[in-house]
Write an enzyme that holds these catalytic residues in place. Structure first.
Site, PDB file in Angstrom:
ATOM      1  N   GLU A 132      38.493  34.243  41.405  1.00  0.00           N
ATOM      2  CA  GLU A 132      39.944  34.020  41.379  1.00  0.00           C
ATOM      3  C   GLU A 132      40.687  35.008  42.285  1.00  0.00           C
ATOM      4  O   GLU A 132      41.567  34.616  43.045  1.00  0.00           O
ATOM      5  CB  GLU A 132      40.500  34.109  39.945  1.00  0.00           C
ATOM      6  CG  GLU A 132      39.634  33.506  38.847  1.00  0.00           C
ATOM      7  CD  GLU A 132      39.277  32.052  39.033  1.00  0.00           C
ATOM      8  OE1 GLU A 132      40.108  31.290  39.565  1.00  0.00           O
ATOM      9  OE2 GLU A 132      38.138  31.673  38.670  1.00  0.00           O
ATOM     10  N   GLN A 191      32.447  34.134  49.194  1.00  0.00           N
ATOM     11  CA  GLN A 191      33.394  33.667  48.183  1.00  0.00           C
ATOM     12  C   GLN A 191      34.805  34.185  48.470  1.00  0.00           C
ATOM     13  O   GLN A 191      35.786  33.465  48.310  1.00  0.00           O
ATOM     14  CB  GLN A 191      32.925  34.152  46.810  1.00  0.00           C
ATOM     15  CG  GLN A 191      33.246  33.186  45.703  1.00  0.00           C
ATOM     16  CD  GLN A 191      32.785  33.688  44.350  1.00  0.00           C
ATOM     17  OE1 GLN A 191      31.957  34.597  44.255  1.00  0.00           O
ATOM     18  NE2 GLN A 191      33.306  33.113  43.299  1.00  0.00           N
ATOM     19  N   LYS A 207      32.951  42.637  37.602  1.00  0.00           N
ATOM     20  CA  LYS A 207      34.267  42.248  37.065  1.00  0.00           C
ATOM     21  C   LYS A 207      34.678  40.813  37.434  1.00  0.00           C
ATOM     22  O   LYS A 207      35.568  40.252  36.810  1.00  0.00           O
ATOM     23  CB  LYS A 207      35.352  43.208  37.565  1.00  0.00           C
ATOM     24  CG  LYS A 207      35.201  44.642  37.011  1.00  0.00           C
ATOM     25  CD  LYS A 207      36.513  45.410  36.950  1.00  0.00           C
ATOM     26  CE  LYS A 207      37.028  45.873  38.285  1.00  0.00           C
ATOM     27  NZ  LYS A 207      38.200  46.799  38.148  1.00  0.00           N
TER      28      LYS A 207
END
Lengths: 326, 211, 743
Positions: free
Chosen positions: C710, C643, C706
């Site tokens: 993004e 990711q 967390k």
């Protein structure tokens, strides 16, 4: 997409007659550009004459030239031993174009006949004299970032998108065609045309004329060559500017040179004056820069492509440097 | 092997009518010469089922080792034939213009964009799609390597990446990272799993397994 | 049972990997339904005005055509008629109600949908629809729009709104400082362009029961939107999104094509599949808005920021006010005493934007982190040192402590791996052959958001635990992470866990967006597993006293039976436990606690880029990227790293090539496909090295996560822009950095 009639002749004559007698008929080979344009309604042939069964795929050396059948695939040509040894510039240009998959589909003949990638040509709702004569040129006052700096007219400022053609222009190729009136050969420089008042015509081919082969004459450009393509990503994009450069060197001295540019005109743009300028000069950046200045004479930019006035000569220099260092 | 999976497809009434029309016709290839495709049919307000028969052409393909006979419109792309008629949806439509590579299949062993060719242009050819790559339950080494190296995220471009990767190795264009990147650039992964895809290809190439 | 992390933190292969590599994963346009019909949308060819007439006769007569729907004959949509806001827009305004009036609000607005029995026939018939318009003067030019910018309605109504003006200390204090900079930054419109085209298959299974196979990031949100739109009970609408072929934000809103497909399915009384074309992906499913920004900054000679002002104006449509947190990072990243932000909108005759990966924060970070580099250069300071001198040890926006912050650790790891010490302080001085070489960095941050989520857990007779949740997986590997969490919570091997998602009939989950899925759904999965264990213990206790007195932690779920640690004799078989089918089923709702409001909770990242620039041709190649993340606990090292790498590639696109361009004369995009709109290809993607701090955050949830999605992209574009400056001395403040800008 409209329905169309599809025929798959095995005889060249049948294929040519089928297209010659029907103004709404067109040849299809790889289809990589035509199918795309048909999906968008830019081209709407009523009849497709599939020429893939014609025996036009051979690549062979004859007399003083390499003859490449019009239906040879781009990948086949790029990887062919004869091409890599005798015309590495052509191999480089082919490999700079499209993707591995597309090069497995696209043919040499089809590559020559690619239509422009001008966005106004591609969108049937926008004006474009090439697509719809008389509708105006959307690019002239529009977003003309990708457009021509040489040889344009007020009817059309589109550029030819082929990489292969830029190398073939530099290598003085000849295009063999067969048509309803017989066979003829066309000097490469005479195949593609400038837009003038008839931008709808990309080439000088007559209706029904079929490209059967391309001949590339033997030459000394087997080592010091570079196809340098500047684009907005590292691969799989059309050129902002591309340069095919070939040098024949005797030590540091330039014996002969070939130069052609892509992405700057309605046709592959051969730089004959710059070539002449290089002969007898040392292969240095200073010589290359002078040649680039010669090449740029007469260039004119539009609102969004002013950068090409700088990028084009810089790319000439870079291509020549790369070729000389090869 | 020579099955006719046409009968496996869910027939609509139109399809049935067309097939019987085609069976009656002894000059199938002559169909192609009949003028008047859809526009003519529409403007003449011909009976739609009759018009539809004229619109179609016979087509033989071998797909993943299985022989098929179809009757297709010439305007049907190989991609749409695979997805919409054969339900081989592993081959993906990502752009429909040859600009993303999600539709990559092998035709006679070569990787091509199935969106940019009409199915009828592949008469008599052998097509391999992602569904035909594994050997039964045993994954192809490239599929294994993609799983191991996580060569995907959303998975949508993956079949095209894998078909292209297999061809890339077979072509001999997987000798370095840089070469793999260049020769795989026709396959876009918007999730950006590129580094992992390259790692998977390198492993297969270096592993020396038959691909 | 002592929770031992055997799976969490490992690089486990994806649970759905096999489906994805064999082509067996089924996306929304791939469901075979009997009688399926095909729909194609027709878009307007003007940007503003009215449709005066539409000639649909040829289309209706075309072979195979089943219906042509326009605003002249569209079925009544009850939710539209009510005049409410059926698709719950993310912000103020009224989403486009397709085919409900003659008004044209943007170019390529859907004005008709054509349905036929095959795709080819639908596409052909769609081309026969001809519209006449009364054209009005349109405005699509952001340079004009920026001059007419306005404050978002929600900010005007609520000064505490996140997009309201913000101030601490003096506003615009930089203006009077001796060492200052003021610079404007522009990012163009960018488009998500997932490789899967937006697609929906709509099936009315009964006159009051609707099933959608839809490309959405939230099955529940989509269900609720269309239940409201069609005035149906929520339970009567089923949304399936088992596999989503990328989305990057464009599945966070309901769009006109979905309404059109539902309408078409109703009209022809058959299931209808509608797949957008690549052109339509520019106009019908949102985009990252063109944004103008200005940064004002002042600093002391020794590198302390004294004031920071961040202004931004983002593009929106005339009918919806789309807002995002473009200026947020400037409020909390650096410990400056005087900070103010202003966020404005410019309404143009375009379709509505939507969050695109990293959303406003990625846009904002381009301005802030570029300005940080500019100020460091002005001060002759190393940009990393400059950031360290302004490090915020607590949240300067609200004075709260950070829940966790390991950004300094990220700086250190990343600087070492990229070879930061090789970065020349003077730009344009490092070469590799013909090419110039430069190094740059950019920091990213994003709120560690968590919202309530439900999950059910059921022990099956086979010993497998089945978990269900309505969440989606657009690519991060949600199912895999949840399997790992469940396996560790229950002490089972991952093969004994089955996690099902992407179905609105499963327990409610938030949309997959804002990097919050593991924070929210992960917590729910963990709690569901604990609840299941407790329930099984209670069931066991009824017949076996050993379980009644046992400590919760000692209860072990083994292969289909319950056991006790340290008491081999105690054992309760499935058949003993489960008398009624739902005995072994729990459904939990997990939510953040009030306690969490005491902390500022953010994920942090820093990206280091090494670039090469060809000085003659202006070509830029990113030769290396190092991305370091403080994202709490990393559940799956393999998928999480993937990711991060993907975010880096997205950042390369943002920095170097992505731009959707409108010809303002026509108000129409001239970038219409993936040949005009460039996204990175293999050859653009360098090796990306990913480093995680991997320290749990004890306050977000019990897992310590967390969020990653993004921060993977936020800060990448400025890192590259800063590296280009370091290589060339050229500061590019308008993205993308294409060759023309560097020669």
């Amino acid at each position: 997409m409209n329905q169309f009639q599809y025929v798959r002749p095995t005889q060249q004559r049948t294929a040519i007659t089928a297209v010659a007698k029907d103004p709404n008929a067109t040849f299809i080979a790889g289809g990589t550009n035509l199918v795309d344009l048909m999906k968008r309604g830019v081209m709407t042939p009523q009849k497709l004459v599939d020429i893939n069964r014609l025996p036009l795929t051979k690549i062979e050396h004859q007399k003083n030239s390499l003859r490449i059948g019009a239906l040879a695939l781009n990948a086949t040509v790029a990887n062919h031993q004869l091409v890599r040894e005798r015309h590495p510039l052509l191999a480089q240009a082919l490999n700079a174009g499209a993707s591995a998959q597309l090069r497995n589909m696209a043919t040499v003949g089809g590559n020559l006949l690619q239509r422009t990638r001008c966005p106004y040509f591609y969108d049937v709702t926008l004006p474009c004299n090439k697509r719809q004569p008389g509708s105006g040129c959307g690019a002239l006052e529009g977003i003309n970032r990708m457009h021509a700096i040489f040889g344009f007219s007020d009817k059309c400022i589109a550029v030819h998108p082929s990489d292969m053609s830029v190398a073939l222009a530099a290598l003085d190729a000849t295009v063999l065609v067969s048509g309803p009136k017989g066979d003829r050969s066309i000097a490469f420089a005479d195949l593609h045309r400038l837009p003038g008042d008839a931008p709808e015509k990309d080439t000088t081919l007559e209706p029904g004329e079929l490209i059967t082969a391309v001949e590339v004459p033997d030459g000394h450009f087997t080592r010091y060559v570079s196809y340098y393509k500047v684009r907005e990503r590292a691969s799989y994009a059309f050129a902002l500017v591309s340069v095919a450069a070939a040098l024949d060197l005797d030590g540091d001295n330039i014996v002969a040179a070939r130069l052609a540019m892509g992405g700057v005109a309605h046709k592959p743009w051969r730089l004959a004056a710059a070539e002449q300028h290089l002969i007898g000069k040392p292969a240095t950046e200073a010589s290359f820069r002078q040649a680039a200045d010669v090449a740029m004479q007469g260039a004119k930019a539009f609102k969004h492509n002013e950068y090409k006035l700088k990028l084009a000569p810089n790319t000439i220099v870079q291509a020549l440097k790369t070729a000389a260092a090869a | 092997m020579a099955t006719n999976p046409e009968t496996d497809l869910p027939p609509t009434n139109h399809d049935e009518a067309r097939r019987s029309f085609l069976r009656q016709s002894s000059l199938l290839t002559a169909l192609a010469l009949v003028p008047g495709p859809v526009v003519h049919a529409a403007s003449a307000e011909l009976d739609e089922t009759v018009a539809a028969a004229f619109e179609k052409m016979p087509l033989k393909l071998e797909i993943n080792g299985k022989k098929y006979k179809f009757s297709v419109e010439p305007r049907t792309t190989l991609l749409d034939l695979l997805r919409e008629q054969l339900h081989l949806t592993g081959t993906k439509k990502g752009c429909d213009y040859g600009q993303c590579g999600a539709c990559t299949v092998h035709v006679d062993g070569q990787r091509v964009n199935s969106c940019l060719s009409f199915a009828v242009m592949h008469e008599g050819k052998k097509i391999t799609t992602i569904e035909g790559l594994a050997d039964g339950d045993k994954l192809h080494p490239m599929q294994e390597a993609f799983v191991k190296h996580d060569g995907f995220q959303c998975g949508y471009c993956t079949p095209g990446q894998i078909m292209s990767a297999v061809a890339c190795v077979r072509e001999g264009h997987a000798d370095s990272e840089a070469e793999i990147r260049e020769y795989m650039s026709g396959n876009i992964c918007r999730c950006g799993a590129y580094a992992n895809i390259v790692a998977a290809i390198q492993e297969v190439k270096q592993g020396g397994q038959k691909v | 049972m002592k929770a031992q992390n055997k799976q969490i933190g490992t690089p486990m292969n994806r649970v759905d990997g096999r489906l994805k590599v064999t082509g067996a994963a089924t996306y929304s346009a791939e469901y075979q339904l009997p009688g399926l019909a095909y729909a194609v949308l027709v878009g307007s060819t003007i940007a503003r005005g009215r449709v005066s007439s539409i000639d649909t006769r040829a289309a209706e007569r075309a072979p195979g055509a089943l219906a042509v729907i326009t605003h002249f004959n569209a079925p009544k949509v009850p939710g539209f008629a009510k005049g409410q806001n059926p698709s719950q827009p993310p912000t103020a305004g009224q989403p486009l109600q397709v085919f409900q009036d003659d008004k044209v609000r943007f170019n390529d607005q859907p004005i008709a949908v054509v349905v036929a029995d095959t795709y080819e026939r639908a596409r052909f018939a769609a081309g026969l629809v001809k519209a006449q318009y009364v054209q009005e003067k349109h405005q699509t030019d952001m340079t004009v729009g920026t001059r007419q910018a306005f404050q978002p309605t929600q900010a005007r109504k609520n000064p505490k709104s996140p997009v309201a003006d913000y101030q601490r200390g003096r506003a615009d204090a930089y203006q009077t400082a001796p060492i200052k900079l003021e610079a404007e930054y522009i990012i163009p419109t960018e488009v998500h362009h997932p490789i899967e085209l937006q697609a929906v298959t709509a099936h009315w299974e009964a006159p009051d029961r609707l099933t959608l196979y839809d490309k959405t990031q939230g099955t529940i949100r989509t269900r609720n939107d269309f239940a409201k739109e069609w005035n149906l009970p929520e339970a009567n609408v089923k949304v399936i999104a088992t596999f989503v072929g990328g989305a990057f934000g464009n599945g966070l809103h309901s769009w006109p094509h979905e309404s059109a497909a539902i309408m078409a399915a109703k009209q022809v009384n058959r299931p209808v599949k509608l797949v957008l074309s690549r052109e339509q992906m520019f106009t019908m499913v949102g985009y990252r808005p063109y944004t103008w920004q200005k940064i004002g900054m002042s600093a002391t000679p020794d590198g302390k920021i004294t004031a920071l002002t961040h202004e931004a104006t983002g593009q929106t449509s005339t009918y919806e006010e789309f807002t995002e947190s473009t200026v947020q990072q400037s409020r909390m990243m650096y410990a400056a005493p005087n900070v103010n932000t202003r966020y404005r909108l410019a309404a143009l005759d375009v379709s509505t934007p939507i969050w695109m990966r990293g959303p406003g924060e990625a846009t904002g970070a381009f301005a802030l982190e570029s300005a940080m580099d500019e100020m460091a250069h002005q001060l002759r300071l190393d940009p990393l040192e400059f950031r360290l001198r302004n490090y915020a040890d607590q949240d300067p926006e609200n004075g709260r402590p950070w829940s966790t912050k390991f950004l300094k650790e990220c700086y250190q790891m990343g600087a070492e791996r990229i070879g930061w010490s090789k970065r020349p302080l003077t730009p344009g001085t490092l070469r590799d052959g013909d090419w110039l070489v430069g190094y740059g960095m950019g920091v990213g941050t994003f709120g560690a958001h968590r919202s309530k989520a439900q999950t059910s857990a059921r022990l099956l007779p086979t010993g497998t635990v089945l978990l269900q949740c309505a969440t989606t997986d657009i690519g991060p590997g949600t199912g895999t992470a949840m399997t790992q969490i469940a396996a560790d919570t229950l002490g089972l091997p991952p093969e004994k866990i089955r996690f099902e998602l992407g179905n609105s009939q499963f327990p409610t989950a938030p949309t997959q967006g804002g990097s919050s899925t593991v924070n929210s759904v992960g917590a729910a999965v963990q709690e569901a597993c604990l609840a299941l264990r407790d329930k099984l213990r209670q069931l066991a206790a009824a017949s076996n006293s050993a379980f009644a007195v046992a400590q919760k932690e000692d209860v072990v779920l083994a292969d289909g039976y319950l056991a006790l640690t340290g008491n081999p004799a105690a054992r309760a078989n499935y058949a003993d436990l489960v008398r009624q089918p739902d005995d072994a089923l729990v459904t939990v709702e997990s939510k953040p606690s009030e306690e969490q409001k005491k902390y500022s909770m953010y994920s942090f990242s820093v990206h280091f880029a090494k670039v090469r620039v060809q000085p003659l041709t202006g070509e830029v190649r990113v030769s290396k990227l190092v991305s370091c993340a403080d994202a709490g606990t990393i559940v799956n090292l393999k998928t999480a790293a993937n990711q991060m790498k993907g975010g880096a590639v997205g950042g390369i696109g943002m920095a170097l090539m992505e731009a959707a361009t409108i010809d303002n004369r026509f108000g129409r995009y001239i970038t219409k496909d993936l040949a005009d709109y460039h996204v990175p290809v293999h050859a653009d993607a360098p090796a990306v090295e990913v480093l995680f701090v991997n320290q749990p955050d004890p306050h977000v949830n019990a897992l310590g996560t967390k969020g990653i999605g993004e921060i993977a992209i936020i800060g990448v574009a400025p890192a590259i822009a800063n590296a280009v400056f370091n290589a060339t001395g050229k500061r590019i403040r308008e993205l993308p950095i294409t060759p023309d800008k560097l020669i």
